[in-house]
Every structure is written in C-alpha cells, then in structure tokens.
Design an enzyme around this catalytic site. Structure first.
Site, mmCIF file in Angstrom:
data_model
loop_
_atom_site.group_PDB
_atom_site.id
_atom_site.type_symbol
_atom_site.label_atom_id
_atom_site.label_comp_id
_atom_site.label_asym_id
_atom_site.label_seq_id
_atom_site.Cartn_x
_atom_site.Cartn_y
_atom_site.Cartn_z
ATOM 1 C CD GLU A 86 -1.420 0.005 3.633
ATOM 2 O OE1 GLU A 86 -1.614 1.068 4.230
ATOM 3 O OE2 GLU A 86 -2.045 -1.038 3.883
ATOM 4 C CB CYS A 118 -1.659 -5.641 6.327
ATOM 5 S SG CYS A 118 -1.482 -4.034 7.123
ATOM 6 C CB THR A 159 2.730 -0.312 15.042
ATOM 7 O OG1 THR A 159 1.553 0.303 14.481
ATOM 8 C CG2 THR A 159 2.527 -0.513 16.539
ATOM 9 N NE ARG A 204 -11.973 2.163 22.969
ATOM 10 C CZ ARG A 204 -11.143 1.529 23.793
ATOM 11 N NH1 ARG A 204 -10.944 0.239 23.650
ATOM 12 N NH2 ARG A 204 -10.522 2.171 24.762
ATOM 13 C CB THR A 206 -9.076 -1.264 13.743
ATOM 14 O OG1 THR A 206 -8.570 -1.078 15.068
ATOM 15 C CG2 THR A 206 -9.176 0.079 13.061
ATOM 16 C CG HIS A 239 -2.006 -8.768 10.005
ATOM 17 N ND1 HIS A 239 -0.877 -8.314 9.374
ATOM 18 C CD2 HIS A 239 -2.707 -7.665 10.394
ATOM 19 C CE1 HIS A 239 -0.899 -6.996 9.359
ATOM 20 N NE2 HIS A 239 -1.986 -6.582 9.964
ATOM 21 C CE LYS A 244 -4.950 -5.460 24.403
ATOM 22 N NZ LYS A 244 -5.432 -4.161 24.924
ATOM 23 N NE ARG A 248 -9.450 -10.166 22.593
ATOM 24 C CZ ARG A 248 -10.337 -9.237 22.237
ATOM 25 N NH1 ARG A 248 -9.925 -8.073 21.783
ATOM 26 N NH2 ARG A 248 -11.624 -9.480 22.342
ATOM 27 C CG ASN A 271 1.570 -3.629 10.843
ATOM 28 O OD1 ASN A 271 1.831 -4.516 10.047
ATOM 29 N ND2 ASN A 271 0.403 -3.021 10.880
ATOM 30 C CB SER A 301 -7.791 -2.361 6.929
ATOM 31 O OG SER A 301 -7.201 -2.534 8.199
#
Length: 350
Positions: A86, A118, A159, A204, A206, A239, A244, A248, A271, A301
């Site tokens: 991108e 990504c 990031t 949020r 995302t 990815h 975090k 998770r 990232n 995304s």
C-alpha cells in the site's frame, strides 16, 4: 501449457528489513502522557525505518534476491511477478516491472501490482499458486513489502514500519501449500483517500468487527476444511498490527504461546503491513523441520484474511542456508531519534 503438478508451494523465500530503527518509547516521549498510554498497549519495542534510499521497490528486490538464491532457478522461468503493497512509489506505474528488470526476469512474464492493505502479499502468493497449479506458469514470484506511514501522534505512528518478504511459488517446494481459504467483507476500518499522505482508521472499530472477525473466521474455516486441529500445527502466524492482537487471537483459537512465538516478529520490527504475516512466515521457515506444519493467516483492512496450511518438506534443509535469514536482518540495527525519523519519513513540509 505444462502438466498439472500435484505439489505446489514455496520453492524459495527471502526477507528484507531496513537497518534503521526507532524505539517506540522515543515516539511516546514526544507525545507525552497520551503517547505513553498508547505505547503500553502495543507489545512493540521498536520498529524498522526505511533510509532515504529505501522504498517498497528496493525492499522487494532485496527480498526477492534472497528468494532466488534459495530457489536456485533461472529467473527467466518466472512467469508472473506480483508486488503487494500500500506504499508503491508510483501512483501510476507498476512496481513489478522495475523489480522484474532488476532480477533479470522477462520479457515473457506478466505483472500487476496488488493492494489490499496488509493482505496483499499473502494474496499474491495464492494467486501465483493458482497459476502454477493450473500449469499456466512454471514459477511465480509473490512479494509483500511496505514503507508504512502513520500521522504524527496517531496510534499508527508507533507501529507502522518498513520491510518485506518474497516467495517463489512452483513445483518441488520446500513448503507445500496444502490448503487455503479466504474470508472477506466490506468492513471500512482503515482507509486513505487519493492525495492524502496518511491513512485514517476507525479506532476501536479496527478490533472486533475487522481484525478479529476476519482472522478468527479465516483460521477456523481453514481448520474445518482440512480437518486439522490446533495440535496439528507446529507454528502459527497471525497478522501482526501489534503484539497484542495476534497474541489474543491465538489464545481465542486455542493455540499455545510456543506455537506463535517464532512468527511474532512485530515486537522487534513493527508492523510491516503487506510484509507483516509473511515476514513471520520467513522467520518460521528459517527454523522449521521437514514434516512440520505451519498455519498462516493474513489480514487486510477493508477487510479480509487469507489462511494457509503449509507442510515443510525435506527440501528446506538444502535451501535454507543459501541466503541471509530473517533473524539476521532483525539483529542488525542502528537507532535514530525522532527528529531523524521525521526527516526520513518526510513528515515535515517546507
């Protein structure tokens, strides 16, 4: 047209990460208490920064040279070059033609630049796989690379990094592509309009409806399709927009920390967007043994995920050491301060 080979996968792979780094705490220091609050939740120590003479094309070429060194094939046998990013240097002019020319590929090949946030590098790998599986090409070159931007003070700035990976896909693989699924929807969690320097995101939004819905959805569907369980995979790469989210997601999916540790490169380099999940894959291939199985799920995304199952073959043993490993790129580094970083990333307008 050639015959239909039964086993197609990664014949050669390569990584490239710029030498320069900036510590996340250096960025947070500039933005005070709010910056420190953002930093604490990321699980990222530092990120790779492109030097003044590095961009998506130079990163792609370096990674692809490593892939060619491992594959040991004539570049003229590559029939497709796909560069996912991108941050292509040109709005109108393909990166793929420049990359192919630098590698000695052509003129009998096709190329197109791909873009899906990504996800583009991983999707390019699957497109090359399909062409090779159908016998339309002998080998395809799939690349994911970025020099990602984040607006000053925004959470992305902590990031958004630079780096990339390249894969030659074809017959006689060092890692067979066993299975693949895709999970896609119109979820506008992140975007950049034409002419804008920096992307925007839905904060949020995302998380749950974008990243987690698609990464979990694609991974679960791959396991349903293959019949594999969590214990069938030796390595798992999800990815990595930060440390975090994949940690998770892996826990929700029932994977152990030992399965994700090797692929979790984001903590040291940030990232790398189109290079994110696939740089995790190169780091895993650098240590994987014949017979081990790898699960990789990308995310882009907009939004969508690709999930792969790879089976490592004995070819890994004879090809792995023919090029520089991902850990070597991660280990070599020179730190820059925020002022130098801002200058290199052209965040100051004069």
């Amino acid at each position: 047209m050639g015959s239909m080979p039964s086993k197609i996968g990664i014949v050669g792979y390569g990584a490239y990460v710029p030498r320069l780094r900036i510590r996340v705490e250096e960025i947070a220091k500039v933005w005070g208490a709010n910056g420190e609050a953002i930093r604490e939740g990321l699980m990222v120590e530092e990120k790779a920064v492109p030097d003044h003479d590095e961009d998506t094309i130079t990163i792609s070429v370096e990674a692809a040279r490593n892939a060619l060194a491992r594959a040991e094939i004539d570049p003229q046998k590559i029939g497709c070059v796909l560069v996912g990013s991108e941050s292509h240097p040109y709005a109108v002019k393909p990166s793929g033609t420049i990359v192919a020319s630098a590698l000695g590929i052509g003129p009998d090949y096709t190329t197109v630049d791909t873009e899906f946030a990504c996800r583009a590098g991983a999707t390019s790998m699957y497109l090359c796989y399909g062409l090779a599986k159908a016998g339309e090409i002998e080998y395809g070159l799939a690349i994911g690379a970025d020099t990602a931007q984040g607006q000053p003070g925004d959470a992305l700035e902590y990031t958004a990094a630079a780096g990339g990976a390249a894969f030659i896909v074809g017959k006689d693989p060092l890692a067979e592509i066993e299975s693949y699924v895709s999970f896609t929807s119109d979820t506008p969690d992140f975007w950049r309009r034409e002419g804008k320097q920096y992307p925007r995101h839905g904060s949020r939004f995302t998380g749950e409806p974008a990243y987690f819905r698609h990464v979990l959805g694609a991974t679960k569907r791959l396991m349903e399709k293959t019949g594999y369980t969590q214990k069938d995979f030796d390595f798992v790469i999800l990815h990595m927009p930060n440390g975090k989210f994949p940690t998770r997601a892996a826990k929700i999916l029932g994977f152990a920390n030992d399965q994700i540790r090797q692929g979790l490169v984001v903590t040291k380099i940030g990232n790398t967007y189109s290079g994110s999940s696939i740089l995790g894959l190169t780091n895993v291939l650098d240590v994987a043994k014949p017979g081990q199985r790898i699960l990789m799920t990308s995310f882009g995304s907009g939004a969508g995920s690709d999930s792969f199952s790879f089976l490592v073959t004995d070819k890994i043993l004879e090809r792995r050491d023919k090029a520089k490993k991902t850990a070597e790129y991660m280990a070599r580094k020179d730190y820059v301060d925020y002022g130098t970083y801002v200058k290199l990333r052209k965040k100051l307008k004069v």
